[in-house]
Every structure is written in C-alpha cells, then in structure tokens.
Design a protein around this motif. Structure first.
Motif, PDB file in Angstrom:
ATOM      1  N   ARG A 102       1.227  -0.948   0.163  1.00  0.00           N
ATOM      2  CA  ARG A 102      -0.108  -0.029   0.192  1.00  0.00           C
ATOM      3  C   ARG A 102       0.652   1.334  -0.038  1.00  0.00           C
ATOM      4  NH1 ARG A 102      -3.504   0.307   4.852  1.00  0.00           N
ATOM      5  NH2 ARG A 102      -1.648  -1.094   6.208  1.00  0.00           N
TER       6      ARG A 102
ATOM      7  N   ALA B  37      -6.350  -3.429  -1.468  1.00  0.00           N
ATOM      8  CA  ALA B  37      -5.561  -2.634  -0.404  1.00  0.00           C
ATOM      9  C   ALA B  37      -5.893  -3.291   0.727  1.00  0.00           C
ATOM     10  CB  ALA B  37      -6.565  -1.105  -0.509  1.00  0.00           C
TER      11      ALA B  37
ATOM     12  N   ASP C  29      -8.967   2.844   0.615  1.00  0.00           N
ATOM     13  CA  ASP C  29      -8.943   1.626   1.077  1.00  0.00           C
ATOM     14  C   ASP C  29      -9.747   0.774   1.250  1.00  0.00           C
ATOM     15  OD1 ASP C  29      -7.303   3.455   1.909  1.00  0.00           O
ATOM     16  OD2 ASP C  29      -7.661   4.439   3.665  1.00  0.00           O
TER      17      ASP C  29
ATOM     18  N   CYS D 180       0.073  -1.236  -4.808  1.00  0.00           N
ATOM     19  CA  CYS D 180      -1.372  -0.697  -5.126  1.00  0.00           C
ATOM     20  C   CYS D 180      -0.894   1.282  -4.275  1.00  0.00           C
ATOM     21  CB  CYS D 180      -2.715  -0.743  -3.793  1.00  0.00           C
ATOM     22  SG  CYS D 180      -2.929  -2.360  -4.399  1.00  0.00           S
TER      23      CYS D 180
END
Ligand code: NAD
Length: 484
Positions: free
Chosen positions: A289, A378, A373, A388
């Motif tokens: 992330r 994710a 999110d 991502c």
C-alpha cells in the motif's frame, strides 16, 4: 541444465534417506513449468525416525560449549559462501527468482545468519543476581527439539534463519520446507554435516501440511517456528498452544509505505520497486500500500512509469534478467484474480496487469493507481507483483489509514524531515520498519510482525530469547528461616 535431483528426499540423522511410498512431490521450474526433480513426502515412520534421532542427539549438542557449537555454524557459513554460485542456481530452480537476486540475497543471507549466531553462541550465558547474602543465578537452557516450517519464497534463507539461532542455543531442529520448494534446505543440511554438525541435530523432512501438522502436535517437540500465511499461522499456533509449546510466527502482511511531499522521488520510487517487485512481489514484508502525498502523486507515477520501462523480464538463469516468474501456476492465478478484482473494484490499472504469453508463470509488474482503502486489493495480501498507489493529504490521516489493517509486519516512510520520519514511524503499527529505504533485513536487526503478522522475532539477539529458556536458581548462604 544442471542435475538438480537431490540424492534423496529427506535428510535424517546425518544422511540422505528415501522412502518412495510417501506422496510424490514434483519440483516445477517456474520459468518453464517443467518438472525438474521429484521428492516424496515423509511417511509416519520417517517422522518417527527423525524425532527419535533428534531427541537422542540433542543433549550432547546442548552440553558442548557454545564456542564449539558456534565454530561449526561459522564453518557452515564459510562453505555456503564458497558454494554460493551453485546454491544460487539451485535456489533459482526451486523458486524461479532471478540469479541477479539469488546470487546476493539467499545463500548469502543464510550464511550471514550462521555466521552471526555462530559468533554469539559462545557468549550465551545466564547472570548472577546478588541479594545481600543469598544470591540467584540463571542458566540459559536450550528448549530441546524445535520444528521449523518454511514458506516457498526464501527456502535457503528461511531454513538458515531458523536453524542458526536454534542450533546456537543447543537445540535440535527438524525443518520442513514448503512442498513448493523442497530442494534448498537439503543442501543446508548436507553442508552443516560437512561442517561437523553431529548427526540428528538438523534434519529435513519433506511434505505439505499433513507432514507439518503431526510435527507440531508431537509431544516430544518443544517449539514450532513457522513462516507462512496468517490462516496457516492461526492453525499452527492453536495446535502448539494446546500443549503450551513455544512458537515463533512469521506471517503475512499488507504493509504501508508512506511517501511525503518532501521525499526524494527517485528514492521513494526505488523503495516502492524494491518493496513490490523484488522476487516478483513474493515477499512477506512488501510495502504494497503505497500512500503518496496528493501533491506529488503525478510526479511519483511518472517516474515509476519510466523506471518500469527498464525491467528485464526473462530467463531467471540469465544474470541480466531482473524480474522472474512467479513461483507457481497457482500463485499466478491468485494474483491475476486480484488484478481482475482491482479492475472491477474501480482502481485504475496504471501499468501491467497481464500474464505473459508462453512458458513459465510470468506476469507483468502491475501498478494500480486511484486505489481506495476499502478495495479488496488494498486490504488483502496478494503475494504477487501488484502495487497499490493511494493518495493522502495529511500526516494524521495517513497514519490512521496505514494502521487500519489486521496486519502489522512492516512499514516505511519517505521524507526529508528528520523529526517527521521518526514521529510517524513511532506511530505505525509494524514490527520491521524503514526510513528512506525499504525491505532491507540484515541479520543484526530483529525481524517480525505485530498484530496478525506474527509472534516473536527472528534474527538479532532477540531471536536468542525465542530459542532458549531461563532457569533461575536461588542459593541460600545461611540457615533456613521457617515459621515453625
Ligand atoms: P502457507 O501458509 O501456505 O504454508 C507455509 C508452510 O506451512 C508450508 O511449509 C506448508 O506446508 C505448511 N503448512 C500448511 N498447513 C500446515 C499445518 N496445518 N500444519 C503445519 N504446517 C502446515 O504459506 P506459503 O504459501 O508457503 O507462503 C506464503 C505466505 O508466507 C505469505 O502469506 C507470506 O506473507 C508469508 N511469509 C511470511 C514471512 C515472514 O517472515 N513474516 C516470510 C515469507 C513468507
């Protein structure tokens, strides 16, 4: 092609052992999909043989001086370094990772662990605790028989990261590699014997969960160290807890990498590449992330696109190649399914996303931008080369979002602001963190996760606490003062 078929499937009591009545496990070379070797899963009789050999050999090993044990581990490290090229080729056949990586990151990392814990072994002691007249001393004792269970992404490294501290502390270890990559741990066992390790102290049994599970529950086993996924970790932890066994759990992650507006963009992009595409994305601590400050998101993506242009995808045995196949057809299918979910969920497919036609389990390095999110890509660990990119506006917001996950293995921060770097890292819920770099794991540093990502630490002096226990001894120096 070199002959990589091992002499036999298992390594028990100082020798290769075969029993073809166990389930056949083909070894598939990920770059071609061809079977290049075959081993067999351990039968119950072989499991019994290995446990008995370990239990018989371990007391004498624990009774040796730490310096003597350490000398053997350090000798094994030297042999590994001398044979690095051959071991790297084997690692590449086992995993599909490019030689450009395996030559510097696998056998060498295993050797580092053997050297480091070999060096520590002679200094492992208890302490003297004065109490006025009386006193207490502590004895650092081995746990006994440890079981190591490995994942498939770093088969040599995982075997050594577990064996080195276990053996330094005087334990015996039975190691079960992943059924996907069974070859490398056998070489570690062979080299330890060559270095002088007594028979039965490090043994290798092949097989999948049905071989791992009886090892975990056997009452003669004192500790279990697993590297694997969270679902497996929950099962193994629960089984070990039923008998109050010690555990180390090195599990999965969905780690955040936060890039602030003042970061050096090239370094941040480099970190994101290391933290998403090394080993074709099959690294537990990956920073998948990537939170990029909104003001530099376009610049970050533009530079990322440029750098992705120099990826060299191909035969992992070719040292010019820097991006190899995934470990298996199954792992590629899982990854492609996540790519489809990313597209369906509304993320922008910024780069890659397709399997590469032809032989082998190749997939393009893939980047999604405009990720939010709540999207599955994710939230869940993909364990493939899928980055991502999310954007954020301010520090408090990004810390809260980075921590909003069950996982807690790693975290990284890129910024030129010294105080912000430490302030933010201090608030991120993760065990292995990085400032202005990503995914470096020297043996001197503790490695492991918080929350669902694990229990305990590998590497560093911290690992000693997970492979030994303290006995305390109260010594009276005067008469016993009893009430009656
Ligand atoms: P996995 O959980 O499928 O398997 C891990 C190991 O556990 C294998 O050897 C498997 O045979 C064994 N196993 C499965 N069921 C078992 C049971 N019931 N009892 C005992 N053993 C059992 O994981 P994997 O697919 O091999 O590896 C990928 C996962 O490993 C990812 O989630 C990744 O994040 C994680 N990983 C973590 C680290 C770390 O240090 N934290 C390092 C590498 C990989």
């Amino acid at each position: 092609m070199i002959d990589i078929q091992p002499e036999a499937s298992h390594y028990i009591n100082g020798a290769y052992v075969e029993d073809t009545s166990g389930t056949a496990i083909p070894v598939i070379y990920p770059a071609t999909g061809a079977a290049v070797a075959r081993v067999h899963a351990a039968t119950p009789a072989l499991i019994e043989q290995a446990i008995e050999a370990a239990r018989t050999a371990q007391p004498a090993w624990a009774a040796m001086s730490g310096t003597e044990r350490g000398r053997i581990l350090r000798r094994a490290a030297d042999i590994i370094r001398a044979r690095n090229h051959e071991l790297s080729v084997l690692e590449t056949y086992d995993t599909g990772k490019p030689m450009q990586e395996t030559l510097v990151a696998d056998a060498t990392s295993g050797a580092d662990a053997l050297e480091y814990f070999g060096g520590l072994a002679g200094s492992l002691t208890g302490e003297h605790i004065p109490l006025g007249g009386d006193w207490v001393y502590t004895i650092r004792e081995a746990l006994g028989l440890c079981v190591g269970i490995g994942a498939w992404n770093y088969p040599t490294q995982i075997a050594c990261w577990k064996a080195a501290p276990a053996l330094a502390c005087g334990n015996a270890m039975i190691f079960k590699p992943s059924e996907v990559t069974p070859l490398c741990a056998l070489k570690v066992a062979e080299i330890l014997t060559e270095a002088g390790l007594p028979d039965g102290i490090f043994q290798v049994l092949q097989g999948a969960g049905e071989v791992g599970a009886p090892l975990v529950t056997d009452p003669r086993v004192d500790k279990v160290s697993l590297t694997g996924s969270v679902p497996t970790g929950k099962k193994v932890y629960a089984a070990a807890a039923a008998q109050m066994k010690h555990v180390t759990m090195e599990l999965g992650g969905k780690s955040p990498m936060v890039v602030f507006e003042d970061a050096n963009i090239d370094d941040a992009v480099g970190g994101a590449i290391l933290g998403n595409f090394y080993s074709s994305g099959q690294v537990c601590s990956n920073g998948t992330r990537v939170f990029v400050h909104a003001s530099i998101k376009d610049a970050f993506l533009a530079r990322l696109k440029e750098r992705l242009g120099s990826v060299v995808i191909g035969d992992p045995l070719d040292e010019a190649v820097n991006f190899g196949p995934m470990v298996s057809e199954a792992q590629r299918a899982i990854t492609l399914d996540y790519v489809a979910q990313g597209k369906a969920g509304g993320a922008t497919l910024f780069h890659g996303g397709k399997a590469i036609e032809g032989q082998g389990f190749y997939i393009e390095p893939t980047v999604f931008s405009d990720v939010t999110d709540d999207m599955t890509i994710a939230r869940e660990e993909i364990f493939g080369p899928v980055m991502c990119v999310l954007s954020f506006e301010d520090e408090a917001e990004v810390i809260a979002r980075a921590n909003a996950t069950d996982y807690g293995l790693s975290a990284g921060v890129f910024t030129a602001d010294l105080t912000r770097a430490h302030r933010v890292i201090g608030q991120l819920q993760a065990g292995s963190c990085f400032i202005n770099t990503y995914n470096l794991a020297p043996v001197e540093a503790p490695f492991g996760g918080v929350k669902a990502s694990g229990v305990g630490r590998e590497n560093s002096k911290a690992a000693i606490e997970h492979y030994s226990q303290m006995k305390s001894v109260y010594v009276a120096m005067g008469p016993v003062d009893a009430p009656f």
